[in-house]
Write an enzyme that holds these catalytic residues in place. Structure first.
Site, PDB file in Angstrom:
ATOM      1  N   LYS A 180       0.840  -1.198   0.000  1.00  0.00           N
ATOM      2  CA  LYS A 180       0.000   0.000   0.000  1.00  0.00           C
ATOM      3  C   LYS A 180       0.876   1.250   0.000  1.00  0.00           C
ATOM      4  O   LYS A 180       1.576   1.529   0.959  1.00  0.00           O
ATOM      5  CB  LYS A 180      -0.908   0.054   1.229  1.00  0.00           C
ATOM      6  N   GLU A 254      10.537   0.675   9.939  1.00  0.00           N
ATOM      7  CA  GLU A 254      11.507   1.746   9.626  1.00  0.00           C
ATOM      8  C   GLU A 254      10.799   3.053   9.949  1.00  0.00           C
ATOM      9  O   GLU A 254       9.887   3.449   9.230  1.00  0.00           O
ATOM     10  CB  GLU A 254      11.876   1.728   8.138  1.00  0.00           C
ATOM     11  N   CYS A 288      13.814  10.622   6.441  1.00  0.00           N
ATOM     12  CA  CYS A 288      13.812  10.054   7.793  1.00  0.00           C
ATOM     13  C   CYS A 288      15.154  10.231   8.486  1.00  0.00           C
ATOM     14  O   CYS A 288      15.216  10.385   9.695  1.00  0.00           O
ATOM     15  CB  CYS A 288      13.433   8.583   7.721  1.00  0.00           C
ATOM     16  N   GLU A 385      10.530  15.102  15.418  1.00  0.00           N
ATOM     17  CA  GLU A 385      10.868  15.047  13.999  1.00  0.00           C
ATOM     18  C   GLU A 385       9.978  16.037  13.244  1.00  0.00           C
ATOM     19  O   GLU A 385       8.763  15.890  13.223  1.00  0.00           O
ATOM     20  CB  GLU A 385      10.635  13.634  13.469  1.00  0.00           C
TER      21      GLU A 385
HETATM   22  P1  NAD Z   1       2.541   7.804   8.329  1.00  0.00           P
HETATM   23  O1  NAD Z   1       2.982   6.920   9.434  1.00  0.00           O
HETATM   24  O2  NAD Z   1       1.468   8.766   8.582  1.00  0.00           O
HETATM   25  O3  NAD Z   1       2.060   6.943   7.077  1.00  0.00           O
HETATM   26  C1  NAD Z   1       2.837   5.937   6.513  1.00  0.00           C
HETATM   27  C2  NAD Z   1       1.940   4.917   5.853  1.00  0.00           C
HETATM   28  O4  NAD Z   1       1.157   4.271   6.846  1.00  0.00           O
HETATM   29  C3  NAD Z   1       0.967   5.477   4.840  1.00  0.00           C
HETATM   30  O5  NAD Z   1       0.877   4.588   3.757  1.00  0.00           O
HETATM   31  C4  NAD Z   1      -0.344   5.503   5.616  1.00  0.00           C
HETATM   32  O6  NAD Z   1      -1.476   5.431   4.805  1.00  0.00           O
HETATM   33  C5  NAD Z   1      -0.208   4.276   6.469  1.00  0.00           C
HETATM   34  N1  NAD Z   1      -1.034   4.253   7.678  1.00  0.00           N
HETATM   35  C6  NAD Z   1      -1.558   5.297   8.356  1.00  0.00           C
HETATM   36  N2  NAD Z   1      -2.266   4.857   9.413  1.00  0.00           N
HETATM   37  C7  NAD Z   1      -2.177   3.506   9.407  1.00  0.00           C
HETATM   38  C8  NAD Z   1      -2.687   2.478  10.265  1.00  0.00           C
HETATM   39  N3  NAD Z   1      -3.424   2.757  11.331  1.00  0.00           N
HETATM   40  N4  NAD Z   1      -2.387   1.197   9.968  1.00  0.00           N
HETATM   41  C9  NAD Z   1      -1.633   0.889   8.893  1.00  0.00           C
HETATM   42  N5  NAD Z   1      -1.143   1.815   8.056  1.00  0.00           N
HETATM   43  C10 NAD Z   1      -1.391   3.110   8.310  1.00  0.00           C
HETATM   44  O7  NAD Z   1       3.873   8.481   7.836  1.00  0.00           O
HETATM   45  P2  NAD Z   1       4.051   9.538   6.664  1.00  0.00           P
HETATM   46  O8  NAD Z   1       3.617  10.844   7.197  1.00  0.00           O
HETATM   47  O9  NAD Z   1       3.482   9.036   5.413  1.00  0.00           O
HETATM   48  O10 NAD Z   1       5.639   9.486   6.464  1.00  0.00           O
HETATM   49  C11 NAD Z   1       6.506  10.198   7.199  1.00  0.00           C
HETATM   50  C12 NAD Z   1       7.199   9.337   8.230  1.00  0.00           C
HETATM   51  O11 NAD Z   1       7.882   8.226   7.627  1.00  0.00           O
HETATM   52  C13 NAD Z   1       8.262  10.086   8.970  1.00  0.00           C
HETATM   53  O12 NAD Z   1       8.100   9.915  10.351  1.00  0.00           O
HETATM   54  C14 NAD Z   1       9.564   9.460   8.492  1.00  0.00           C
HETATM   55  O13 NAD Z   1      10.617   9.531   9.382  1.00  0.00           O
HETATM   56  C15 NAD Z   1       9.176   8.074   8.204  1.00  0.00           C
HETATM   57  N6  NAD Z   1      10.110   7.460   7.251  1.00  0.00           N
HETATM   58  C16 NAD Z   1      11.017   6.548   7.720  1.00  0.00           C
HETATM   59  C17 NAD Z   1      11.934   5.963   6.864  1.00  0.00           C
HETATM   60  C18 NAD Z   1      12.929   4.955   7.368  1.00  0.00           C
HETATM   61  O14 NAD Z   1      13.526   4.255   6.565  1.00  0.00           O
HETATM   62  N7  NAD Z   1      13.145   4.840   8.657  1.00  0.00           N
HETATM   63  C19 NAD Z   1      11.913   6.285   5.521  1.00  0.00           C
HETATM   64  C20 NAD Z   1      10.984   7.221   5.056  1.00  0.00           C
HETATM   65  C21 NAD Z   1      10.083   7.788   5.952  1.00  0.00           C
END
Ligand code: NAD
Length: 486
Positions: A180, A254, A288, A385
């Site tokens: 997804k 991650e 990230c 963050e």
């Molecule tokens: P998010 O956690 O809001 O969303 C990430 C994904 O999770 C999306 O696809 C979203 O639709 C889904 N999601 C949301 N609620 C959910 C639930 N209850 N159950 C299952 N899936 C759900 O994050 P974001 O705002 O899209 O991305 C930013 C974050 O991602 C930042 O905190 C960043 O640090 C992190 N990030 C980490 C890495 C890494 O490798 N560590 C890489 C890129 C981004």
């Protein structure tokens, strides 16, 4: 300078009627009665690019069913046979590289220079690298077997690259996939699905479900999933861990970061400034592992910050399709508001703010590169963050002090150390609790090298041999018991 030609990307969008839907069992789905759609928007202009289908429980069930049905045959292929498909995907990604890059920039707002030179080549390299692993898998991972069906949930900051980090190792190891993408960024995943068809990938091996977090939650809860892999915020990661506890699903996370960028007074200062531009302003800081905390030694604090401010003046913020732009738009209005609020609060709490005057276009989701000084290590802005182009500057006295401040965070994803004293750098690296410590460089990624976090940045690794173990479980116990005489 001329903006990148977006006509082929627009034609591609038009061909699909601006509709982005789930891809299940080798086909894009036709939504049933009264489907729900949400807009796909270009954050740089507010233009509607098309609409995204909100998948239902029925779609998720169908995707998992297709992945289950395909898994045994996929895993039964010799590794070198799976490798052929991964090589074919690699070649097709190369062939469509320009289209991928333009779609990514239209959808996410990142500069075309970055999607063209970093996101797409790195994603392609990831498939190429994992094709190599698939080829030698049967020897190298004797005694291991795939989990089965992998449910994968990814964020919006590197839509195609995060897809590659998830899908390539899963397919190489004989798992099948239900992925997804983030609700904000769907376009390149759609093109990737098309490529899977073109590559002749057996149907059901790669499935895509579009939609928001509710669809993510359906994947997490689904009984037919054996392995969950999530990249995103720490809050959702924590939720997924709770939700999947006791389910028997394997899980890797991650998550976020607040990475320190440490500059000692003996460092090559000009290079350290350039490295920092990349560490915090690459991809609008929506990274990230962004070096969002500058730790600079007391004795060079003033001169370093002065140099950095001067360098920041030369950054160009604007139309991400312009090949000369350094920072594009942040992903959406929600993210823009979040950054604005966090910075305003920091200033209220006493931080001094430095930005380029009139840096941003007046329309679209733009936030200027920002430096905050007069920040204490424990201040909210130095702990949370931001996920935007915002740097907090903190001074330190000596090596121990630097380590203590670097580790004073819930996270532990990455860190950078700048010094000409290599002995000190090599002492610093293990002392900092982070998955990767870069010395005199930043943002170095390589498909052969595992990437992942400590503490609240998550666990598990992506890339390298470690990344493959995230998709494999030991099978030697059953083999042994079958083989051993009673
Ligand atoms: P998010 O956690 O809001 O969303 C990430 C994904 O999770 C999306 O696809 C979203 O639709 C889904 N999601 C949301 N609620 C959910 C639930 N209850 N159950 C299952 N899936 C759900 O994050 P974001 O705002 O899209 O991305 C930013 C974050 O991602 C930042 O905190 C960043 O640090 C992190 N990030 C980490 C890495 C890494 O490798 N560590 C890489 C890129 C981004």
């Amino acid at each position: 300078p001329a903006p990148e030609d977006d006509k082929p990307a627009r034609a591609w969008i038009d061909q699909r009627g601006g509709k982005f839907v789930s891809f299940i069992n080798g086909k894009f789905v036709t939504p049933g009665d009264k489907p729900t759609w949400f807009p796909a928007e270009n954050p740089a202009t507010g233009e509607k690019l098309g609409q995204v289908y909100q998948s239902t429980q029925k779609d998720v069930d169908a995707a998992v069913k297709a992945a289950r049905a395909a898994q045994e045959n996929w895993a039964a292929l010799p590794g070198f046979e799976r490798a052929k498909y991964l090589y074919a995907i690699t070649r097709l990604m190369q062939k469509h590289a320009r289209l991928f890059a333009v779609l990514e920039t239209l959808d996410n707002g990142k500069p075309i220079r970055e999607s063209r030179d970093i996101d797409v080549p790195a994603a392609t390299a990831h498939f190429h690298h994992h094709a190599g692993w698939a080829q030698i898998m049967d020897d190298e991972f004797d005694g291991y077997e795939p989990y089965g069906v992998a449910g994968q949930i990814i964020p919006w900051n590197f839509p195609l690259l995060m897809l590659a980090w998830k899908v390539a190792p899963a397919l190489a190891t004989g798992n099948t996939v239900v992925l997804k993408p983030a609700e904000q960024t769907n376009l390149t995943a759609q093109l990737f699905a098309e490529i899977c068809v073109e590559a002749g990938l057996p149907k059901g091996v790669f499935n895509l479900v579009t939609g928001d977090g509710k669809v993510g939650a359906m994947i997490v809860a689904h009984d037919g999933i054996d392995k969950l892999a999530f990249t995103g915020s720490t809050d959702i990661g924590r939720l997924i861990r709770k939700e999947s506890a006791g389910s028997g699903k394997a899980l890797t996370l991650e998550l976020g970061g607040k990475s320190p960028y440490i500059v000692f007074d003996d460092a090559d200062i000009d290079s350290a400034v350039e490295g920092l531009v990349d560490a915090i302003w690459f991809n609008q800081g929506e990274v990230c592992c962004a070096g969002s905390r500058l730790l600079v030694q007391e004795s060079i604090y003033d001169s370093f910050v002065e140099k950095l401010k001067r360098r920041m003046q030369n950054l160009r913020v604007g139309n991400p399709m312009d090949k000369c732009v350094d920072l594009g738009a942040v992903v959406d209005k929600t993210q823009l508001d979040r950054i604005t609020k966090l910075v305003d609060k920091a200033v209220k709490d006493g931080a001094e703010i430095y930005q380029i005057k009139d840096a941003c276009p007046t329309k679209g989701c733009f936030y200027p590169p920002t430096i905050l000084t007069n920040v204490e290590p424990s201040d909210e802005i130095a702990q949370i963050e931001v996920f935007g182009p915002v740097l907090s500057v903190i001074s330190f006295r000596n090596q121990q002090d630097a380590v203590a401040i670097a580790n004073n965070t819930r996270f532990g994803l990455a860190a950078t150390v700048w010094t000409e004293n290599i002995n000190m750098a090599l002492e610093m690296a293990p002392a900092i609790k982070a998955g990767v410590v870069w010395i005199n460089s930043s943002n170095r990624f390589y498909a052969g090298c595992g990437f992942g976090g400590y503490r609240e940045s998550g666990y598990g690794r992506e890339g390298g041999k470690e990344g493959l173990y995230a998709y494999l479980k030991p099978s030697y116990l059953s083999t042994l018991s079958e083989a051993s005489p009673r």
